[in-house]
Design a protein around this motif. Structure first.
Motif, mmCIF file in Angstrom:
data_model
loop_
_atom_site.group_PDB
_atom_site.id
_atom_site.type_symbol
_atom_site.label_atom_id
_atom_site.label_comp_id
_atom_site.label_asym_id
_atom_site.label_seq_id
_atom_site.Cartn_x
_atom_site.Cartn_y
_atom_site.Cartn_z
ATOM 1 N N ILE A 32 -62.967 -1.199 3.309
ATOM 2 C CA ILE A 32 -61.822 -2.047 2.949
ATOM 3 C C ILE A 32 -60.795 -1.242 2.164
ATOM 4 C CG2 ILE A 32 -61.106 -4.052 1.600
ATOM 5 C CD1 ILE A 32 -63.747 -5.377 2.332
ATOM 6 N N THR A 33 -61.274 -0.461 1.195
ATOM 7 C CA THR A 33 -60.371 0.403 0.430
ATOM 8 C C THR A 33 -59.730 1.441 1.346
ATOM 9 O OG1 THR A 33 -61.757 0.126 -1.539
ATOM 10 C CG2 THR A 33 -60.198 1.940 -1.553
ATOM 11 N N ALA A 34 -60.481 1.943 2.328
ATOM 12 C CA ALA A 34 -59.926 2.925 3.272
ATOM 13 C C ALA A 34 -58.779 2.313 4.068
ATOM 14 C CB ALA A 34 -61.026 3.424 4.210
ATOM 15 N N TYR A 35 -58.925 1.060 4.517
ATOM 16 C CA TYR A 35 -57.847 0.376 5.235
ATOM 17 C C TYR A 35 -56.624 0.201 4.341
ATOM 18 C CZ TYR A 35 -60.262 -0.895 9.562
ATOM 19 O OH TYR A 35 -60.866 -0.860 10.792
ATOM 20 N N GLN A 36 -56.837 -0.185 3.084
ATOM 21 C CA GLN A 36 -55.723 -0.375 2.163
ATOM 22 C C GLN A 36 -54.974 0.930 1.919
ATOM 23 O OE1 GLN A 36 -57.903 -2.001 -1.107
ATOM 24 N NE2 GLN A 36 -57.826 -4.115 -0.356
ATOM 25 N N LEU A 37 -55.705 2.031 1.790
ATOM 26 C CA LEU A 37 -55.066 3.324 1.580
ATOM 27 C C LEU A 37 -54.247 3.751 2.804
ATOM 28 C CD1 LEU A 37 -57.947 5.261 -0.220
ATOM 29 C CD2 LEU A 37 -55.761 4.599 -1.211
ATOM 30 N N LEU A 38 -54.805 3.569 3.997
ATOM 31 C CA LEU A 38 -54.066 3.922 5.204
ATOM 32 C C LEU A 38 -52.798 3.092 5.341
ATOM 33 C CD1 LEU A 38 -56.939 4.374 7.831
ATOM 34 C CD2 LEU A 38 -55.514 6.160 6.819
ATOM 35 N N GLU A 39 -52.859 1.842 4.909
ATOM 36 C CA GLU A 39 -51.677 0.969 4.982
ATOM 37 C C GLU A 39 -50.563 1.476 4.075
ATOM 38 O OE1 GLU A 39 -49.545 -2.091 6.566
ATOM 39 O OE2 GLU A 39 -51.649 -1.681 7.061
ATOM 40 N N GLU A 40 -50.928 2.025 2.920
ATOM 41 C CA GLU A 40 -49.924 2.527 1.980
ATOM 42 C C GLU A 40 -49.457 3.933 2.335
ATOM 43 O OE1 GLU A 40 -48.431 0.899 -0.306
ATOM 44 O OE2 GLU A 40 -49.630 -0.921 -0.135
ATOM 45 N N MET A 41 -50.328 4.739 2.947
ATOM 46 C CA MET A 41 -49.982 6.124 3.229
ATOM 47 C C MET A 41 -49.156 6.300 4.489
ATOM 48 S SD MET A 41 -53.284 8.400 2.087
ATOM 49 C CE MET A 41 -54.555 7.405 2.844
ATOM 50 N N ASN A 42 -49.105 5.289 5.341
ATOM 51 C CA ASN A 42 -48.369 5.413 6.587
ATOM 52 C C ASN A 42 -47.598 4.128 6.850
ATOM 53 O OD1 ASN A 42 -47.845 5.524 9.604
ATOM 54 N ND2 ASN A 42 -48.923 7.459 9.350
ATOM 55 N N ASP A 43 -46.338 4.276 7.225
ATOM 56 C CA ASP A 43 -45.481 3.127 7.508
ATOM 57 C C ASP A 43 -44.946 3.248 8.926
ATOM 58 O OD1 ASP A 43 -43.891 0.902 7.364
ATOM 59 O OD2 ASP A 43 -42.323 1.836 6.172
ATOM 60 N N GLY A 44 -45.465 2.425 9.802
ATOM 61 C CA GLY A 44 -45.001 2.430 11.185
ATOM 62 C C GLY A 44 -45.258 3.716 11.927
ATOM 63 N N GLY A 45 -46.312 4.440 11.522
ATOM 64 C CA GLY A 45 -46.639 5.699 12.178
ATOM 65 C C GLY A 45 -46.073 6.917 11.505
ATOM 66 N N HIS A 46 -45.322 6.734 10.407
ATOM 67 C CA HIS A 46 -44.718 7.858 9.691
ATOM 68 C C HIS A 46 -45.328 7.977 8.298
ATOM 69 C CE1 HIS A 46 -41.466 8.491 12.657
ATOM 70 N NE2 HIS A 46 -41.519 7.177 12.818
ATOM 71 N N PRO A 47 -45.584 9.206 7.826
ATOM 72 C CA PRO A 47 -46.114 9.384 6.473
ATOM 73 C C PRO A 47 -45.197 8.737 5.448
ATOM 74 C CG PRO A 47 -46.231 11.434 7.713
ATOM 75 C CD PRO A 47 -45.442 10.484 8.552
ATOM 76 N N PHE A 48 -45.795 8.056 4.471
ATOM 77 C CA PHE A 48 -44.993 7.301 3.512
ATOM 78 C C PHE A 48 -45.339 7.668 2.071
ATOM 79 C CE2 PHE A 48 -44.327 3.206 1.135
ATOM 80 C CZ PHE A 48 -42.947 3.320 1.064
ATOM 81 N N ASN A 49 -46.464 7.198 1.593
ATOM 82 C CA ASN A 49 -46.839 7.403 0.188
ATOM 83 C C ASN A 49 -48.104 8.246 0.135
ATOM 84 O OD1 ASN A 49 -47.383 7.306 -2.522
ATOM 85 N ND2 ASN A 49 -47.590 5.076 -2.634
ATOM 86 N N LEU A 50 -47.971 9.506 -0.231
ATOM 87 C CA LEU A 50 -49.112 10.424 -0.248
ATOM 88 C C LEU A 50 -49.380 10.986 -1.636
ATOM 89 C CD1 LEU A 50 -48.343 12.367 3.056
ATOM 90 C CD2 LEU A 50 -49.993 10.526 2.730
ATOM 91 N N GLU A 51 -48.824 10.377 -2.673
ATOM 92 C CA GLU A 51 -49.057 10.834 -4.040
ATOM 93 C C GLU A 51 -50.254 10.111 -4.638
ATOM 94 O OE1 GLU A 51 -48.018 13.185 -5.946
ATOM 95 O OE2 GLU A 51 -46.723 13.975 -4.362
ATOM 96 N N PRO A 52 -51.324 10.828 -4.978
ATOM 97 C CA PRO A 52 -52.526 10.169 -5.532
ATOM 98 C C PRO A 52 -52.243 9.358 -6.783
ATOM 99 C CG PRO A 52 -52.986 12.455 -4.942
ATOM 100 C CD PRO A 52 -51.512 12.277 -4.817
ATOM 101 N N ASN A 53 -51.315 9.818 -7.641
ATOM 102 C CA ASN A 53 -51.027 9.077 -8.868
ATOM 103 C C ASN A 53 -50.482 7.689 -8.572
ATOM 104 O OD1 ASN A 53 -51.807 10.985 -10.788
ATOM 105 N ND2 ASN A 53 -49.891 12.105 -10.558
ATOM 106 N N ILE A 54 -49.587 7.591 -7.587
ATOM 107 C CA ILE A 54 -49.022 6.296 -7.229
ATOM 108 C C ILE A 54 -50.074 5.419 -6.574
ATOM 109 C CG2 ILE A 54 -47.242 5.152 -5.866
ATOM 110 C CD1 ILE A 54 -45.540 7.638 -6.128
ATOM 111 N N LEU A 55 -50.896 6.011 -5.708
ATOM 112 C CA LEU A 55 -51.908 5.231 -4.999
ATOM 113 C C LEU A 55 -52.955 4.658 -5.954
ATOM 114 C CD1 LEU A 55 -52.377 7.502 -1.867
ATOM 115 C CD2 LEU A 55 -51.362 5.225 -1.910
ATOM 116 N N THR A 56 -53.389 5.450 -6.926
ATOM 117 C CA THR A 56 -54.394 4.949 -7.875
ATOM 118 C C THR A 56 -53.824 3.850 -8.763
ATOM 119 O OG1 THR A 56 -53.837 6.809 -9.340
ATOM 120 C CG2 THR A 56 -55.772 7.041 -7.930
#
Length: 415
Positions: free
Chosen positions: A108-132
């Motif tokens: 479930i956490t893996a799905y949430q991370l993928l949703e934030e890291m990619n937007d419509g097939g393009h890399p979006f948010n890849l900063e660990p500080n923001i994600l945590t």
């Protein structure tokens, strides 16, 4: 850009599936799994880009877990590979020792991370500080709460603190009681070694990893004693490239916590701290093998966590190799023999693994290709050294620590 991402185990089973641009049939996974089976158990030899009639299959592999991106248009492969590498790295930060069992427990956490890291097939948010700040790192408390309250409780309702900062990779209003920063220089040796000990190919891939625990918004300047030994550099976005090109100095405002500041390839001569001398002979239906492992006079440090892998061909059976040093284990299904040695000192006699095996005399004898892994603490194979680290815009006292580590990467020994 990316149609879908599949996360697979080493047998090709889907652990996580995320579609960004329509649903992709899992037949593409079957095509990729066929390539994996061809190269088993050498999963690192699976081509990173596989072309099919309709899609491009691009992947990276970590600990037997495959991160597979399905692309339908021409893209720069390195861009997709870098994205998948960042996904793998962030997953490792979240889940610790990344493997298929950990991913299944935290899908479930893996799905949430993928949703934030990619937007419509393009890399979006890849900063660990923001994600945590947005998605909590799994622990016993929030996993229990997720079982009671539902899976959505790991997503925080407030905006991350980094949105209030003038630099997107650093949180705002960071405060520490004791201000510390640690720098790790990590070298990884890759090589192909012939039976006579000569190296066909070799390289040292290095990285500078920083663990920053400094208050405020520190402005740091890092100087090396020998920056000229580095080439093919890759920087974290926080580094001022113009300053490096002008002065060979790293000026940066670091993210909070642990991050990879720099990756490079060493220009210098490669000094292997360890040698492996295998010997194999065949007779009618039987064979004997011996492997000697020892240290070279390039460092006085202890060679630790030595792992020798010997993949015997499928026409072999009755594999019986033993050693007085370390532990030996052989998987009869995969024919993979592993020899683990906790550590070797420079003055210690070289241990020997030896024994016999049987092979089908009606087939052609095949010599296995050995691989070896190891670690050497407080020693740098590249020779990179830190000269100074200066804190410019903060007045507090702080502790600085530098450590070197050398690891054996993809090292193969041919018979």
């Amino acid at each position: 850009m990316i149609q879908s991402i599949f996360i697979l185990d080493k047998d090709g089973r889907v652990i996580v599936e995320k579609n960004f641009r329509g649903i992709i049939g899992r037949t593409v996974v079957d095509q990729f799994a066929d390539e994996v089976v061809k190269h088993s158990p050498f999963f690192t030899e699976v081509p990173p880009v596989i072309v099919t009639q309709r899609y491009y299959l691009i992947h990276v592999q970590t600990n037997g877990v495959f991160f597979l991106a399905v692309v339908s248009r021409d893209v720069v492969p390195l861009l997709v590979l870098e994205f998948l590498t960042r996904v793998s790295s962030i997953f490792s930060d979240y889940f610790g020792n990344l493997n298929e069992h950990v991913l299944r427990d935290n899908f479930i956490t893996a799905y949430q991370l993928l949703e934030e890291m990619n937007d419509g097939g393009h890399p979006f948010n890849l900063e660990p500080n923001i994600l945590t700040d947005m998605i909590e790192v799994p622990n016993l408390i929030n996993q229990t709460a997720g079982m009671v309250l539902g899976p959505g409780n790991t997503i925080k309702s407030s905006l991350p603190d980094s949105t209030l900062s003038r630099v997107p990779w650093r949180k705002a209003n960071v405060k520490y009681t004791t201000n510390e920063i640690y720098i790790d220089i990590i070298d990884e040796i890759d090589a192909i070694i012939e039976s006579n000990g000569s190296m066909t190919t070799s390289r040292i891939s290095g990285s500078v990893v920083v663990d920053c625990q400094l208050s405020g918004v520190p402005d740091l300047v890092l100087r090396f004693q020998n920056p000229g030994i580095m080439e093919d550099l890759s920087f974290h976005p926080c580094v001022l490239i113009s300053r490096w090109e002008r002065e060979q100095v790293l000026a940066f405002v670091p993210p909070d916590g642990k991050f990879k500041l720099l990756e490079f390839r060493s220009k210098g001569n490669i000094m292997m701290p360890i040698y492996v001398q295998p010997h194999i002979s065949f007779s009618e239906g039987t064979g004997t093998m011996s492997v000697m492992v020892g240290t070279k006079n390039v460092t006085d440090k202890v060679i630790e966590d030595i792992l020798v892998k010997i993949p015997f061909p499928s026409n072999c059976s009755g594999i019986s190799l033993t050693s007085k040093v370390g532990t030996v284990d052989c998987d009869e299904n995969t024919k993979l023999l592993t020899w683990r040695i906790r550590g070797l000192t420079p003055k210690q006699p070289a241990p020997i693994l030896e024994g016999s095996f049987a092979w089908d005399a009606e087939t052609v004898p095949i010599k296995p290709v050995l691989s070896v892994e190891f670690t050497v603490n407080t020693w740098s194979a590249s020779g990179l050294k830190v000269d100074s680290l200066t804190l410019l815009n903060e007045n507090y006292s702080h502790f600085k620590g530098v450590k070197s580590l050398t690891k054996g990467g993809k090292i193969q020994i041919r018979l």
